[in-house]
Design a protein around this motif. Structure first.
Motif, mmCIF file in Angstrom:
data_model
loop_
_atom_site.group_PDB
_atom_site.id
_atom_site.type_symbol
_atom_site.label_atom_id
_atom_site.label_comp_id
_atom_site.label_asym_id
_atom_site.label_seq_id
_atom_site.Cartn_x
_atom_site.Cartn_y
_atom_site.Cartn_z
ATOM 1 N N GLU A 1 0.850 -1.183 0.000
ATOM 2 C CA GLU A 1 0.000 0.000 0.000
ATOM 3 C C GLU A 1 0.887 1.233 0.000
ATOM 4 O OE1 GLU A 1 -3.874 -1.586 2.512
ATOM 5 O OE2 GLU A 1 -2.812 0.213 3.164
ATOM 6 N N ARG B 1 2.309 -5.439 2.788
ATOM 7 C CA ARG B 1 1.188 -6.136 3.415
ATOM 8 C C ARG B 1 1.277 -7.649 3.313
ATOM 9 N NH1 ARG B 1 -3.197 -3.578 4.955
ATOM 10 N NH2 ARG B 1 -4.277 -5.546 4.790
ATOM 11 N N ARG C 1 -7.430 1.072 -0.148
ATOM 12 C CA ARG C 1 -6.665 0.540 0.974
ATOM 13 C C ARG C 1 -7.572 0.014 2.080
ATOM 14 N NH1 ARG C 1 -2.868 5.612 1.725
ATOM 15 N NH2 ARG C 1 -4.819 6.613 1.190
ATOM 16 N N ARG D 1 -3.717 0.553 -3.058
ATOM 17 C CA ARG D 1 -3.295 -0.768 -2.622
ATOM 18 C C ARG D 1 -3.065 -1.591 -3.883
ATOM 19 N NH1 ARG D 1 -7.174 -5.160 -1.300
ATOM 20 N NH2 ARG D 1 -5.943 -6.942 -0.657
#
Length: 197
Positions: free
Chosen positions: A42, A101, A171, A186
């Motif tokens: 992100e 992530r 996101r 994202r």
DNA sequence: AATTAGATGTTCT
DNA sequence: GAACATCTAATTA
């Protein structure tokens, strides 16, 4: 081939975020080596982004690292438990960062399993910001501000990806950021199991 | 299958 | 004290 400083400094955060997909994130901590391919990131655009800790040019002891030159690690403790690993981008004085992530483990899989204390090896091992930090051994703030051109944490050239394999969505977990929560910042690799659901 | 609680540090009210 | 870039385990229906 380790990525050099200009990779982190010469492009916009969103471009760097996309470029990081498919690259290899390596850590060598306490004599133990692990690596994995980055599958989900992100982008956080510093001052202009309400979701970023440093939005509006805010500075605290914690966010100070984000103002450094690109190519440093920003390790943030969330909810008092989870350590998130971010890559600082842009030149000194800006506060852009990319949150990693999810990754796909490549080397040191057993080690990650042990660190996570999880018996089954499946995609839940490293899909999620808190899990990535733990699997890579980033479980203290010792690594906050670490130089990604150093020998503890770095990123190497990895799988080249085409635009078609990259997916962009809004996101996660930042509803408080109002209109910025809707920004499609994202990015993840399409058709990969190794992304958070 | 889906929702909830609980852990817990840094920062802001 | 409340909120937060979360995860896991337990409970609910």
């Amino acid at each position: 081939m380790k990525l050099q400083r200009d990779f982190y400094e010469t492009s916009s955060v969103t471009n760097i975020a996309k470029a990081l997909l498919g690259k290899t994130l390596c850590t060598s901590l306490g004599g133990e080596f692990t690596s994995g391919m980055i599958t989900e990131v992100e982008a956080y655009a510093g001052q202009n982004d309400k979701a970023c800790h440093a939005h509006g040019g805010k500075r605290t002891a914690r966010t100070e690292v984000m103002y450094q030159a690109g190519g440093h690690a920003y390790v943030y403790l969330c909810y008092g438990i989870h350590h998130m690993f971010n890559v600082v981008c842009n030149k000194e004085g800006n506060a852009d960062a990319v949150l990693v992530r999810a990754i796909m483990p490549l080397e040191g899989k057993e080690l990650m399993e042990k660190r996570r204390v999880q018996s089954v090896f499946d995609h839940r091992l490293t899909t999620g910001p808190g899990k990535v930090g733990k699997a890579l051994g980033i479980i203290t703030q010792d690594h906050n501000g670490a130089d990604l051109l150093g020998d503890r944490i770095w990123i190497e050239e990895g799988q080249p990806l085409s635009e078609k394999e990259i997916c962009a969505t809004k996101r996660i977990g930042i509803d408080y950021a109002e209109e910025d929560a809707l920004k499609p910042w994202r990015f993840y690799i399409k058709n990969s199991k190794w992304v958070s659901k």
